[in-house]
Design a protein around this motif. Sequence first.
Motif, PDB file in Angstrom:
ATOM      1  N   TYR A  11       0.836  -1.200   0.000  1.00 14.55           N
ATOM      2  CA  TYR A  11       0.000   0.000   0.000  1.00 14.55           C
ATOM      3  C   TYR A  11       0.870   1.249   0.000  1.00 14.55           C
ATOM      4  CZ  TYR A  11      -4.565  -2.132   0.743  1.00 14.55           C
ATOM      5  OH  TYR A  11      -5.738  -2.799   0.572  1.00 14.55           O
ATOM      6  N   VAL A  12       1.910   1.235   0.803  1.00 15.65           N
ATOM      7  CA  VAL A  12       2.808   2.388   0.882  1.00 15.65           C
ATOM      8  C   VAL A  12       3.493   2.610  -0.460  1.00 15.65           C
ATOM      9  CG1 VAL A  12       4.919   3.262   1.961  1.00 15.65           C
ATOM     10  CG2 VAL A  12       3.148   2.196   3.364  1.00 15.65           C
ATOM     11  N   ALA A  13       3.953   1.540  -1.090  1.00 15.85           N
ATOM     12  CA  ALA A  13       4.634   1.664  -2.381  1.00 15.85           C
ATOM     13  C   ALA A  13       3.694   2.213  -3.453  1.00 15.85           C
ATOM     14  CB  ALA A  13       5.196   0.312  -2.797  1.00 15.85           C
ATOM     15  N   VAL A  14       2.462   1.711  -3.502  1.00 21.39           N
ATOM     16  CA  VAL A  14       1.497   2.184  -4.499  1.00 21.39           C
ATOM     17  C   VAL A  14       1.209   3.662  -4.281  1.00 21.39           C
ATOM     18  CG1 VAL A  14      -0.908   2.010  -5.236  1.00 21.39           C
ATOM     19  CG2 VAL A  14       0.469  -0.053  -4.969  1.00 21.39           C
ATOM     20  N   TRP A  15       0.998   4.065  -3.019  1.00 25.65           N
ATOM     21  CA  TRP A  15       0.699   5.464  -2.745  1.00 25.65           C
ATOM     22  C   TRP A  15       1.890   6.349  -3.091  1.00 25.65           C
ATOM     23  CZ3 TRP A  15      -3.608   7.927  -2.330  1.00 25.65           C
ATOM     24  CH2 TRP A  15      -3.600   9.263  -1.902  1.00 25.65           C
ATOM     25  N   ALA A  20       0.769   9.986  -3.924  1.00 24.13           N
ATOM     26  CA  ALA A  20       1.306  11.055  -3.082  1.00 24.13           C
ATOM     27  C   ALA A  20       1.487  12.343  -3.890  1.00 24.13           C
ATOM     28  CB  ALA A  20       2.638  10.616  -2.487  1.00 24.13           C
ATOM     29  N   PRO A  21       1.470  13.492  -3.225  1.00 27.03           N
ATOM     30  CA  PRO A  21       1.657  14.752  -3.950  1.00 27.03           C
ATOM     31  C   PRO A  21       2.954  14.797  -4.771  1.00 27.03           C
ATOM     32  CG  PRO A  21       0.858  15.201  -1.748  1.00 27.03           C
ATOM     33  CD  PRO A  21       1.151  13.719  -1.802  1.00 27.03           C
ATOM     34  N   GLY A  22       4.004  14.167  -4.312  1.00 30.77           N
ATOM     35  CA  GLY A  22       5.266  14.150  -5.047  1.00 30.77           C
ATOM     36  C   GLY A  22       5.509  12.835  -5.764  1.00 30.77           C
ATOM     37  N   ALA A  23       4.443  12.171  -6.204  1.00 28.72           N
ATOM     38  CA  ALA A  23       4.542  10.848  -6.820  1.00 28.72           C
ATOM     39  C   ALA A  23       5.401  10.883  -8.077  1.00 28.72           C
ATOM     40  CB  ALA A  23       3.159  10.321  -7.163  1.00 28.72           C
ATOM     41  N   GLN A  24       6.124   9.787  -8.302  1.00 27.91           N
ATOM     42  CA  GLN A  24       6.955   9.689  -9.501  1.00 27.91           C
ATOM     43  C   GLN A  24       6.099   9.559 -10.758  1.00 27.91           C
ATOM     44  OE1 GLN A  24       9.651   6.445  -8.922  1.00 27.91           O
ATOM     45  NE2 GLN A  24      10.802   7.492  -7.320  1.00 27.91           N
ATOM     46  N   VAL A  25       4.957   8.875 -10.637  1.00 26.59           N
ATOM     47  CA  VAL A  25       4.036   8.681 -11.765  1.00 26.59           C
ATOM     48  C   VAL A  25       2.646   9.117 -11.300  1.00 26.59           C
ATOM     49  CG1 VAL A  25       3.154   7.034 -13.457  1.00 26.59           C
ATOM     50  CG2 VAL A  25       5.405   6.660 -12.436  1.00 26.59           C
TER      51      VAL A  25
END
Length: 74
Positions: A11-15, A20-25
Amino acid sequence: MGARPRPARGYVAVWALFGAPGAQVPLHGAARAVLDLVWFGSAAVLLRATGLRRTAVVFALGYLLTTAVHLVLS
């Protein structure tokens, strides 16, 4: 005996990757709506499964309310 992966890590990895606001994708549109629904919906289901019915309902209603406000304001 090796360490077993814990579901919370997934769950943490997916978020982190997508939500997340600074998500890579970062996801947008329908994909983001599905991610949010699964993410916050599963939290409400898990709260209910632990016997916290009222907390699950308040959490779900809070999510729906903030989502509606966000949609109206954006």
